[in-house]
Motif scaffolding. Structure first.
Motif, PDB file in Angstrom:
ATOM      1  N   LEU A  46      -3.731  -4.827  10.081  1.00 42.53           N
ATOM      2  CA  LEU A  46      -2.643  -4.352   9.229  1.00 42.53           C
ATOM      3  C   LEU A  46      -2.760  -2.871   8.905  1.00 42.53           C
ATOM      4  N   ASN A  47      -3.801  -2.224   9.404  1.00 39.58           N
ATOM      5  CA  ASN A  47      -3.990  -0.777   9.240  1.00 39.58           C
ATOM      6  C   ASN A  47      -3.930  -0.326   7.789  1.00 39.58           C
ATOM      7  N   ASN A  48      -4.727  -0.983   6.967  1.00 39.59           N
ATOM      8  CA  ASN A  48      -4.840  -0.611   5.552  1.00 39.59           C
ATOM      9  C   ASN A  48      -3.491  -0.571   4.840  1.00 39.59           C
ATOM     10  N   ILE A  49      -2.658  -1.534   5.111  1.00 40.29           N
ATOM     11  CA  ILE A  49      -1.307  -1.556   4.555  1.00 40.29           C
ATOM     12  C   ILE A  49      -1.326  -1.599   3.030  1.00 40.29           C
ATOM     13  N   LEU A  50      -2.293  -2.302   2.442  1.00 40.83           N
ATOM     14  CA  LEU A  50      -2.350  -2.406   0.989  1.00 40.83           C
ATOM     15  C   LEU A  50      -2.616  -1.042   0.356  1.00 40.83           C
ATOM     16  N   GLU A  51      -3.559  -0.296   0.901  1.00 39.28           N
ATOM     17  CA  GLU A  51      -3.853   1.038   0.382  1.00 39.28           C
ATOM     18  C   GLU A  51      -2.678   1.981   0.594  1.00 39.28           C
ATOM     19  N   THR A  52      -2.031   1.880   1.744  1.00 41.01           N
ATOM     20  CA  THR A  52      -0.887   2.740   2.055  1.00 41.01           C
ATOM     21  C   THR A  52       0.256   2.494   1.077  1.00 41.01           C
TER      22      THR A  52
END
Length: 65
Positions: A46-52
């Motif tokens: 998810l490529n760090n979607i939460l942080e993004t």
């Protein structure tokens, strides 16, 4: 207003990824059990979607204020 099943599944996967990527292995394993997350074999990154998304919300909040 609640989340749809698909949205909830996406959120749970994003949380799992965050926990795993940041070294919270015990919390990761516990979350899998407690949230009853079904892990598929694809291991879709998810490529760090939460942080993004968190950064985006913070930036928008700053703009609004």
């Amino acid at each position: 207003m609640g989340l749809t099943k698909g949205d909830k599944d996406d959120l749970n996967r994003a949380i799992l990824e965050y926990l795993y990527e940041n070294g919270y292995s015990e919390a990761h394993d516990t979350f899998i059990k407690e949230a009853e997350v079904e892990l598929d074999g694809s291991k879709k990154k998810l490529n760090n979607i939460l942080e993004t998304k968190w950064k985006s919300v913070a930036r928008l909040k700053k703009q609004i204020l």
